[in-house]
Write an enzyme that holds these catalytic residues in place. Structure first.
Site, PDB file in Angstrom:
ATOM      1  CG  HIS A 138     -24.195 138.657  15.704  1.00 54.33           C
ATOM      2  ND1 HIS A 138     -24.135 137.773  16.755  1.00 54.33           N
ATOM      3  CD2 HIS A 138     -23.889 139.878  16.227  1.00 54.33           C
ATOM      4  CE1 HIS A 138     -23.814 138.427  17.862  1.00 54.33           C
ATOM      5  NE2 HIS A 138     -23.657 139.704  17.570  1.00 54.33           N
ATOM      6  CG  ASP A 215     -29.916 137.759  13.423  1.00 60.20           C
ATOM      7  OD1 ASP A 215     -30.578 138.565  14.103  1.00 60.20           O
ATOM      8  OD2 ASP A 215     -28.686 137.607  13.556  1.00 60.20           O
ATOM      9  CD  GLN A 218     -28.053 145.365  14.813  1.00 63.44           C
ATOM     10  OE1 GLN A 218     -28.512 146.490  14.919  1.00 63.44           O
ATOM     11  NE2 GLN A 218     -27.212 144.849  15.691  1.00 63.44           N
ATOM     12  CE  LYS A 241     -28.540 143.344  19.216  1.00 61.98           C
ATOM     13  NZ  LYS A 241     -27.235 143.842  19.642  1.00 61.98           N
ATOM     14  CB  CYS A 379     -20.462 139.113  17.527  1.00 62.16           C
ATOM     15  SG  CYS A 379     -20.221 139.380  19.279  1.00 62.16           S
TER      16      CYS A 379
END
Lengths: 422, 153
Positions: A138, A215, A218, A241, A379
Site C-alpha cells: 500500500h 504493515d 489488513q 479497520k 492506493c
C-alpha cells in the site's frame, strides 16, 4: 501455509454454527437503506462499520470521563488517564505484546510507519543501506520509505509478486545482503488478499540480523496476530479497520528498539525535563506521543477489542474464510471475470474486473443496488501498473457479511453485464 | 435503476465501446493530458488548429464509460468550432452536468451533449464527464501542462 493452517489445526471450532445475523443487529448502520435497497457493505478493507458498544463507549467517555491525560489532579483527569492506559494494556494483550510500554498510539497505520521511518530510519540508515519492500505494498508502506531513502541516500529494493499475487521467495533470497537494514512488508495485501508467509520472511531476515516491519492494517482486524509468535520487530495497524473509530492506530515495536529511537514529534507529553535550550525525553511509549492524544479514539479501540474478544477472533477468521471461498466459487462462474490474486492463503479481499466494464461504472451500478464496493487503484498504483490495468473493483468482507449478500452481489454482477450490453 | 439508465444512455454506451477520433495525433498544435488522480482516469486531447478554428480533434487514454464517451462526443462536436465557440460549449456543458442549467432549455446549442444531462443526478460523476473538457480548455489556452481534477502541489 502457516497462519491459517495453524488456526484450523489447533482450534477446535465448528464454524458451521456461526451465524452473522447474531452480530448484525449490533451494527446500527447495517440496517440502512441505500437507494431504497438494503445496504450490502463490501468495503471493509477500506474501513469497517462500528457496533453500538464502540459508539456508546465513545459517547460515554465524553459524557462522563473527558479530561486531558497524565496531567490533571482531579477526578476526571484520573478517569481519562485510566481509560487511556487501560486501552493501551488491552491493545498489548490483543496482539500478544509483553508490555504495554511497547504500544504507541498513532493516528493510524500510515502515521505508525512514518514514525518508524522518522524515529528509527533517520537515526540508523546511511547512504548505501538498503530497505527491502515488496511490490504489493500500500502507498502507506512505500512513500515513507521513498522519503527516507531520498533523505539518507538509502536504496529501496523490491520483492516482486508472482502471477498468483504471492511473494517471490527466490528473488527475496537474492535481495537480502549485508546492505539490508530493514524489511518492511504487508502481512495481508489490500489488493490480492494474499496472507504473506510472515514467519518465513521474518526468520530469513533475522538469520541475517535484519529487523522486519509488518504493515498489519489488513491482518490484525481479520486474523489472530501474535507479535511474540511472529517475532516481528515493528507492527503497524489502524483502529478503524477493526470496528474502532478513525484517527487511532497503533505502532508496536520491541522495547530495546523503541528505547534507541529518536522521538517522532516534539511537544508536550513526550518530554521529561525541559529547559529553554534543550530537553530530555519521557520514557517509552510516551516519548513518541507528543501532544494530547486521541483519548476517545483509544477508548473506542479498546471497546472494539472487547467486541472482537467476545465473538472470538478465530471464529471471525474462519467465517471470513468460508465467505471468501464461497464468493470466489460463485464469482468464478461468471463468464468474462478476471480475479486478481490466487494465493494459497488469503483473506476476504477480492479484486476483479468484468470484461471491459470500467470499475467506476461497475461500482456506480452496484451502488444503485445498495452494494458498497471500492473501485480504483486501492492506493497501490505500482500493482496496477505491473498488472497493466488502470483499476479494479474490490469487494472485501468482514465477519458480519452473509452468504445471501454474496448471492445478491453475484446476481448484480451478472445484471451489470447485460446493463452494459454484454 | 431508472436514473442509471438515464445516465448510461445508448449514445454514451456506443461512444464508450466505439470511441470516435481515438488515437494520438501527429503534428498536433496542442496536446494536453487531463488526469483524475483519485481514480486514475487519464486522457490526452490533441488539437490541430487553423487560425482561430479547431480543425481536428483526437484523444487517447483510458477511463470509465462516462469520461471516455464525453471525450469522444466532445471530439466530434468541436471540429470546425472557433475557440470562443468551444469555450462557450464547455461552459454550457459544465452547467448542465452540475445541474445549474436545465438541459431541456438548451437543446439547440447542446446537440449531442444533451445525453450527459443525467450526470447531474450523480455529483460524483461530474469530474468524469468534465475531465476531457478541462484538458481541451487547457490545450486551447496553449498550456502544455497536465491538468488534474484535484488540487496538487
Amino acid at each position: 501455509m502457516e497462519t491459517l493452517e495453524i488456526l484450523v489445526k489447533t482450534q477446535k471450532i465448528d464454524i458451521s454454527s456461526f451465524d452473522p445475523e447474531t452480530y448484525r443487529k449490533d451494527f446500527p448502520i447495517l440496517g440502512e437503506k441505500v437507494h431504497g435497497k438494503p445496504l450490502v457493505y463490501f468495503d471493509n478493507a477500506a474501513t469497517t462499520q462500528k457496533p453500538s458498544s464502540v459508539i456508546d463507549t465513545i459517547s460515554d467517555y465524553y459524557r462522563h470521563s473527558n479530561a486531558n491525560v497524565h496531567r490533571a489532579i482531579h477526578e476526571l483527569g484520573d478517569r481519562a488517564t485510566t481509560a487511556f492506559e487501560e486501552a493501551r494494556k488491552k491493545v498489548a494483550g490483543f496482539i500478544g505484546a509483553k508490555s504495554e510500554r511497547q504500544i504507541i498510539f498513532t493516528r493510524g497505520t500510515t502515521e505508525a510507519i512514518n514514525l518508524v521511518a522518522a524515529g528509527w530510519g533517520r537515526k540508523f540508515m546511511e547512504e548505501g543501506d538498503e530497505i527491502i519492500l515488496s511490490e504489493m505494498e500500500h502507498h502507506s508502506n512505500l512513500i515513507p520509505w521513498q522519503i527516507l531513502a531520498r533523505e539518507t541516500g538509502a536504496r529501496l529494493r523490491f520483492i516482486p509478486f508472482t502471477d498468483e499475487g504471492t511473494i517471490d521467495f527466490p528473488v527475496f533470497e537474492q535481495l537480502l545482503s549485508g546492505k539490508t537494514k530493514l524489511i518492511a512488508i504487508t502481512h495481508m495485501s489490500n489488493v490480492f488478499g494474499t496472507i504473506n508467509p510472515i514467519k518465513r520472511i521474518i526468520s530469513m531476515a533475522h538469520d541475517r540480523g535484519v529487523p522486519v516491519l509488518l504493515d498489519a492494517a489488513q491482518s490484525v482486524p481479520h486474523l489472530p496476530v501474535d507479535v511474540e509468535f511472529l517475532d516481528c520487530d515493528f507492527l503497524a495497524f489502524s483502529g478503524h479497520k477493526m470496528m474502532g473509530p478513525t484517527g487511532i492506530g497503533v505502532l508496536y515495536a520491541k522495547s530495546r528498539i523503541l528505547e534507541n529511537m529518536n522521538p517522532y514529534q516534539g511537544g508536550g507529553e513526550m518530554i521529561n525535563s525541559v529547559w529553554l535550550e534543550n530537553a530530555t525525553w519521557n520514557e517509552i511509549p510516551h516519548k513518541f506521543e507528543a501532544g494530547t492524544p486521541n483519548i476517545a479514539g483509544a477508548v473506542g479501540l479498546a471497546a472494539a477489542i472487547d467486541y472482537i474478544n467476545k465473538i472470538g477472533m478465530v471464529s471471525m477468521t474462519l467465517w471470513e474464510q468460508e465467505l471468501t471461498t464461497y464468493a470466489l466459487d460463485k464469482m468464478s462462474e461468471i463468464d468474462g471475470i478476471t480475479i486478481y490474486g490466487h494465493a494459497p492463503e488469503r483473506g476476504g479481499v477480492i479484486s476483479f474486473n468484468l470484461l471491459d466494464i470500467h470499475p467506476h461504472d461497475m461500482s456506480h451500478l452496484l451502488d444503485q443496488s445498495g452494494i458498497a464496493v471500492r473501485a480504483g487503484h486501492h492506493c497501490a498504483q505500482p500493482i496496477m501498473r505491473k498488472l497493466d490495468i488502470a483499476a479494479t473493483t474490490r469487494a472485501s468482507f468482514y465477519f458480519y457479511n452473509t452468504k445471501s449478500e454474496i448471492d445478491y452481489f453475484v446476481e448484480q454482477l451478472k445484471q451489470a453485464k447485460s446493463f452494459f450490453g454484454y | 435503476m431508472d436514473e442509471l439508465r438515464e445516465l448510461y444512455q445508448e449514445v454514451i454506451m456506443d461512444h464508450n465501446r466505439n470511441p470516435r477520433n481515438f488515437g494520438e495525433m501527429e503534428h498536433a498544435d496542442h496536446a494536453v493530458e487531463g488526469r483524475n488522480p483519485l481514480c486514475g482516469d487519464h486522457y490526452t486531447i490533441y488539437l490541430k488548429m487553423n487560425g482561430d478554428r479547431i480543425e481536428k480533434v483526437s484523444f487517447n487514454g483510458a477511463g470509465c464509460a462516462i469520461s471516455k464517451s464525453s471525450a469522444s462526443i466532445m471530439s466530434t462536436i468541436l471540429k470546425g468550432k472557433t475557440k470562443a465557440e468551444a469555450e462557450k460549449l464547455f461552459d454550457v456543458f459544465h452547467k448542465i452536468v452540475t445541474g445549474e442549467l436545465d438541459a431541456a432549455a438548451h437543446m439547440e446549442e447542446l446537440g449531442k451533449l444533451a445525453v450527459f444531462a443525467g450526470v447531474a443526478e450523480f455529483p460524483v460523476r461530474v469530474k468524469c464527464a468534465t475531465l476531457p473538457w478541462h484538458a481541451m480548455h487547457s490545450a486551447l489556452a496553449g498550456s502544455e501542462n497536465t491538468v488534474s481534477t484535484e488540487e496538487e502541489n
